[in-house]
Scaffold this motif. Sequence first.
Motif, PDB file in Angstrom:
ATOM      1  N   GLY A 177       0.501  11.018  -5.213  1.00  0.00           N
ATOM      2  CA  GLY A 177      -0.010   9.796  -5.811  1.00  0.00           C
ATOM      3  C   GLY A 177      -0.772   8.952  -4.809  1.00  0.00           C
ATOM      4  N   VAL A 178      -1.870   8.432  -5.265  1.00  0.00           N
ATOM      5  CA  VAL A 178      -2.756   7.633  -4.426  1.00  0.00           C
ATOM      6  C   VAL A 178      -2.079   6.349  -3.976  1.00  0.00           C
ATOM      7  CG1 VAL A 178      -4.954   6.387  -4.401  1.00  0.00           C
ATOM      8  CG2 VAL A 178      -4.797   8.611  -5.518  1.00  0.00           C
ATOM      9  N   ASP A 179      -1.312   5.712  -4.857  1.00  0.00           N
ATOM     10  CA  ASP A 179      -0.671   4.439  -4.510  1.00  0.00           C
ATOM     11  C   ASP A 179       0.244   4.592  -3.295  1.00  0.00           C
ATOM     12  OD1 ASP A 179      -1.999   3.519  -6.714  1.00  0.00           O
ATOM     13  OD2 ASP A 179      -0.216   2.864  -7.802  1.00  0.00           O
ATOM     14  N   ALA A 180       1.081   5.606  -3.298  1.00  0.00           N
ATOM     15  CA  ALA A 180       2.008   5.824  -2.185  1.00  0.00           C
ATOM     16  C   ALA A 180       1.240   6.076  -0.891  1.00  0.00           C
ATOM     17  CB  ALA A 180       2.938   6.995  -2.495  1.00  0.00           C
ATOM     18  N   LYS A 181       0.153   6.813  -0.985  1.00  0.00           N
ATOM     19  CA  LYS A 181      -0.651   7.107   0.199  1.00  0.00           C
ATOM     20  C   LYS A 181      -1.337   5.851   0.728  1.00  0.00           C
ATOM     21  CE  LYS A 181      -1.273  11.940  -1.030  1.00  0.00           C
ATOM     22  NZ  LYS A 181      -2.164  13.081  -1.089  1.00  0.00           N
ATOM     23  N   LEU A 182      -1.828   5.009  -0.174  1.00  0.00           N
ATOM     24  CA  LEU A 182      -2.468   3.760   0.252  1.00  0.00           C
ATOM     25  C   LEU A 182      -1.461   2.828   0.917  1.00  0.00           C
ATOM     26  CD1 LEU A 182      -4.783   3.017  -2.803  1.00  0.00           C
ATOM     27  CD2 LEU A 182      -5.523   3.468  -0.455  1.00  0.00           C
ATOM     28  N   VAL A 183      -0.272   2.746   0.363  1.00  0.00           N
ATOM     29  CA  VAL A 183       0.760   1.878   0.939  1.00  0.00           C
ATOM     30  C   VAL A 183       1.133   2.372   2.335  1.00  0.00           C
ATOM     31  CG1 VAL A 183       3.151   1.094   0.711  1.00  0.00           C
ATOM     32  CG2 VAL A 183       1.625   1.055  -1.274  1.00  0.00           C
ATOM     33  N   ARG A 184       1.309   3.679   2.503  1.00  0.00           N
ATOM     34  CA  ARG A 184       1.649   4.197   3.831  1.00  0.00           C
ATOM     35  C   ARG A 184       0.517   3.922   4.823  1.00  0.00           C
ATOM     36  NH1 ARG A 184       3.728  10.169   5.052  1.00  0.00           N
ATOM     37  NH2 ARG A 184       5.634   9.317   4.133  1.00  0.00           N
ATOM     38  N   LEU A 185      -0.708   4.148   4.416  1.00  0.00           N
ATOM     39  CA  LEU A 185      -1.848   3.886   5.301  1.00  0.00           C
ATOM     40  C   LEU A 185      -1.895   2.418   5.706  1.00  0.00           C
ATOM     41  CD1 LEU A 185      -4.470   4.767   6.712  1.00  0.00           C
ATOM     42  CD2 LEU A 185      -5.662   4.347   4.547  1.00  0.00           C
ATOM     43  N   ALA A 186      -1.685   1.523   4.757  1.00  0.00           N
ATOM     44  CA  ALA A 186      -1.698   0.087   5.052  1.00  0.00           C
ATOM     45  C   ALA A 186      -0.579  -0.265   6.038  1.00  0.00           C
ATOM     46  CB  ALA A 186      -1.550  -0.724   3.768  1.00  0.00           C
ATOM     47  N   ARG A 187       0.596   0.304   5.848  1.00  0.00           N
ATOM     48  CA  ARG A 187       1.721   0.022   6.756  1.00  0.00           C
ATOM     49  C   ARG A 187       1.418   0.536   8.159  1.00  0.00           C
ATOM     50  NH1 ARG A 187       7.457   1.056   4.139  1.00  0.00           N
ATOM     51  NH2 ARG A 187       8.021  -0.497   5.687  1.00  0.00           N
ATOM     52  N   GLN A 188       0.864   1.745   8.257  1.00  0.00           N
ATOM     53  CA  GLN A 188       0.564   2.316   9.569  1.00  0.00           C
ATOM     54  C   GLN A 188      -0.542   1.548  10.286  1.00  0.00           C
ATOM     55  OE1 GLN A 188      -0.227   6.487   8.839  1.00  0.00           O
ATOM     56  NE2 GLN A 188       1.951   7.023   8.979  1.00  0.00           N
ATOM     57  N   ALA A 189      -1.508   1.063   9.531  1.00  0.00           N
ATOM     58  CA  ALA A 189      -2.642   0.352  10.119  1.00  0.00           C
ATOM     59  C   ALA A 189      -2.361  -1.146  10.258  1.00  0.00           C
ATOM     60  CB  ALA A 189      -3.896   0.575   9.270  1.00  0.00           C
ATOM     61  N   ASN A 190      -1.179  -1.579   9.807  1.00  0.00           N
ATOM     62  CA  ASN A 190      -0.844  -3.007   9.785  1.00  0.00           C
ATOM     63  C   ASN A 190      -1.939  -3.777   9.035  1.00  0.00           C
ATOM     64  OD1 ASN A 190       0.808  -5.202  10.260  1.00  0.00           O
ATOM     65  ND2 ASN A 190      -0.244  -5.721  12.163  1.00  0.00           N
ATOM     66  N   ALA A 191      -2.306  -3.247   7.878  1.00  0.00           N
ATOM     67  CA  ALA A 191      -3.403  -3.797   7.087  1.00  0.00           C
ATOM     68  C   ALA A 191      -2.884  -4.328   5.754  1.00  0.00           C
ATOM     69  CB  ALA A 191      -4.454  -2.713   6.836  1.00  0.00           C
ATOM     70  N   ASP A 192      -3.686  -5.157   5.136  1.00  0.00           N
ATOM     71  CA  ASP A 192      -3.404  -5.657   3.801  1.00  0.00           C
ATOM     72  C   ASP A 192      -4.140  -4.788   2.788  1.00  0.00           C
ATOM     73  OD1 ASP A 192      -2.139  -7.700   5.173  1.00  0.00           O
ATOM     74  OD2 ASP A 192      -3.798  -9.098   4.919  1.00  0.00           O
ATOM     75  N   ILE A 193      -3.727  -4.884   1.534  1.00  0.00           N
ATOM     76  CA  ILE A 193      -4.398  -4.158   0.449  1.00  0.00           C
ATOM     77  C   ILE A 193      -5.065  -5.174  -0.468  1.00  0.00           C
ATOM     78  CG2 ILE A 193      -4.038  -2.734  -1.607  1.00  0.00           C
ATOM     79  CD1 ILE A 193      -1.804  -1.287  -0.136  1.00  0.00           C
ATOM     80  N   ILE A 194      -6.300  -4.894  -0.823  1.00  0.00           N
ATOM     81  CA  ILE A 194      -7.025  -5.689  -1.819  1.00  0.00           C
ATOM     82  C   ILE A 194      -7.212  -4.783  -3.021  1.00  0.00           C
ATOM     83  CG2 ILE A 194      -9.133  -6.950  -2.348  1.00  0.00           C
ATOM     84  CD1 ILE A 194      -9.490  -7.376   0.673  1.00  0.00           C
ATOM     85  N   THR A 195      -6.760  -5.228  -4.189  1.00  0.00           N
ATOM     86  CA  THR A 195      -6.806  -4.363  -5.363  1.00  0.00           C
ATOM     87  C   THR A 195      -6.879  -5.167  -6.652  1.00  0.00           C
ATOM     88  OG1 THR A 195      -5.667  -2.536  -6.510  1.00  0.00           O
ATOM     89  CG2 THR A 195      -4.279  -4.261  -5.566  1.00  0.00           C
ATOM     90  N   ASN A 196      -7.254  -4.490  -7.725  1.00  0.00           N
ATOM     91  CA  ASN A 196      -7.127  -5.064  -9.057  1.00  0.00           C
ATOM     92  C   ASN A 196      -6.121  -4.249  -9.879  1.00  0.00           C
ATOM     93  OD1 ASN A 196      -8.554  -2.764  -9.611  1.00  0.00           O
ATOM     94  ND2 ASN A 196     -10.142  -3.754 -10.816  1.00  0.00           N
ATOM     95  N   ASP A 197      -5.424  -3.333  -9.215  1.00  0.00           N
ATOM     96  CA  ASP A 197      -4.457  -2.454  -9.862  1.00  0.00           C
ATOM     97  C   ASP A 197      -3.076  -3.113  -9.864  1.00  0.00           C
ATOM     98  OD1 ASP A 197      -2.295  -0.357  -9.886  1.00  0.00           O
ATOM     99  OD2 ASP A 197      -4.022   0.957 -10.219  1.00  0.00           O
ATOM    100  N   TYR A 198      -2.577  -3.424 -11.036  1.00  0.00           N
ATOM    101  CA  TYR A 198      -1.304  -4.136 -11.186  1.00  0.00           C
ATOM    102  C   TYR A 198      -0.150  -3.354 -10.559  1.00  0.00           C
ATOM    103  CZ  TYR A 198       2.640  -6.502 -13.373  1.00  0.00           C
ATOM    104  OH  TYR A 198       3.817  -7.165 -13.584  1.00  0.00           O
ATOM    105  N   ASP A 224      -4.707  11.757   5.144  1.00  0.00           N
ATOM    106  CA  ASP A 224      -4.025  12.225   3.944  1.00  0.00           C
ATOM    107  C   ASP A 224      -2.570  12.441   4.313  1.00  0.00           C
ATOM    108  OD1 ASP A 224      -3.492  13.015   1.389  1.00  0.00           O
ATOM    109  OD2 ASP A 224      -4.648  14.867   1.461  1.00  0.00           O
ATOM    110  N   TYR A 225      -1.717  12.303   3.354  1.00  0.00           N
ATOM    111  CA  TYR A 225      -0.286  12.450   3.579  1.00  0.00           C
ATOM    112  C   TYR A 225       0.213  13.496   2.593  1.00  0.00           C
ATOM    113  CZ  TYR A 225      -1.219   8.081   5.974  1.00  0.00           C
ATOM    114  OH  TYR A 225      -1.754   7.123   6.797  1.00  0.00           O
ATOM    115  N   ASP A 226       0.261  14.739   3.072  1.00  0.00           N
ATOM    116  CA  ASP A 226       0.638  15.851   2.201  1.00  0.00           C
ATOM    117  C   ASP A 226       2.061  15.742   1.667  1.00  0.00           C
ATOM    118  OD1 ASP A 226      -1.867  17.020   2.496  1.00  0.00           O
ATOM    119  OD2 ASP A 226      -1.264  18.164   4.275  1.00  0.00           O
ATOM    120  N   ASP A 227       2.907  14.972   2.365  1.00  0.00           N
ATOM    121  CA  ASP A 227       4.295  14.845   1.921  1.00  0.00           C
ATOM    122  C   ASP A 227       4.439  13.832   0.780  1.00  0.00           C
ATOM    123  OD1 ASP A 227       3.581  12.891   3.895  1.00  0.00           O
ATOM    124  OD2 ASP A 227       5.697  12.301   3.996  1.00  0.00           O
ATOM    125  N   LEU A 228       3.355  13.121   0.450  1.00  0.00           N
ATOM    126  CA  LEU A 228       3.400  12.126  -0.623  1.00  0.00           C
ATOM    127  C   LEU A 228       2.521  12.566  -1.784  1.00  0.00           C
ATOM    128  CD1 LEU A 228       3.029   8.786   1.381  1.00  0.00           C
ATOM    129  CD2 LEU A 228       5.124   9.779   0.441  1.00  0.00           C
TER     130      LEU A 228
END
Length: 152
Positions: free
Chosen positions: A40-61, A34-38
């Motif tokens: 919204g879920v979107d911002a947290k998912l983006v940070r997690l993906a960047r830290q993990a060097n991962a891609d995101i799979i979504t249907n959310d525009y 969890d990222y208490d400084d952020l």
Amino acid sequence: SSDNMKRAKGRRGLDLVHDLQISYKGRILVVDNDYDDLEGVDAKLVRLARQANADIITNDYNLNKVAGIQGVKVLNINELANAIKPVVVAGEEMNVFLVKEGKEQGQAVAYLDDGTMIVVENGRHSIGHSAIVVVTSVLQTSAGRMIFAKTK
């Protein structure tokens, strides 16, 4: 959630994650970051993906756009689904199974394997049977694609 619909979707999501864990033993990780400084879920998912060097799979525009702007690779499930739908053009013949009555007199409805609805003029007499139809037009709507056809 107190919302029954959200709760049902959440359960379905958890069931899918469980199925993926079984199918891909050791390759599916569940993290509790969890990222208490952020906010919204979107911002947290983006940070997690960047830290993990991962891609995101979504249907959310919106998540798709936010992640893309921040340099995270995104696979949009809706775009993938549209890309693999068969191309249908006016004049093409198809063999379809007519399942129910359409809204207008004489119409019947069939579906492609991907769920695309086919409205067939003069098909009502063939409901419950397969029929050869000729595509007359294809309409793209916000809810998806509809194919209009007539019996051959």
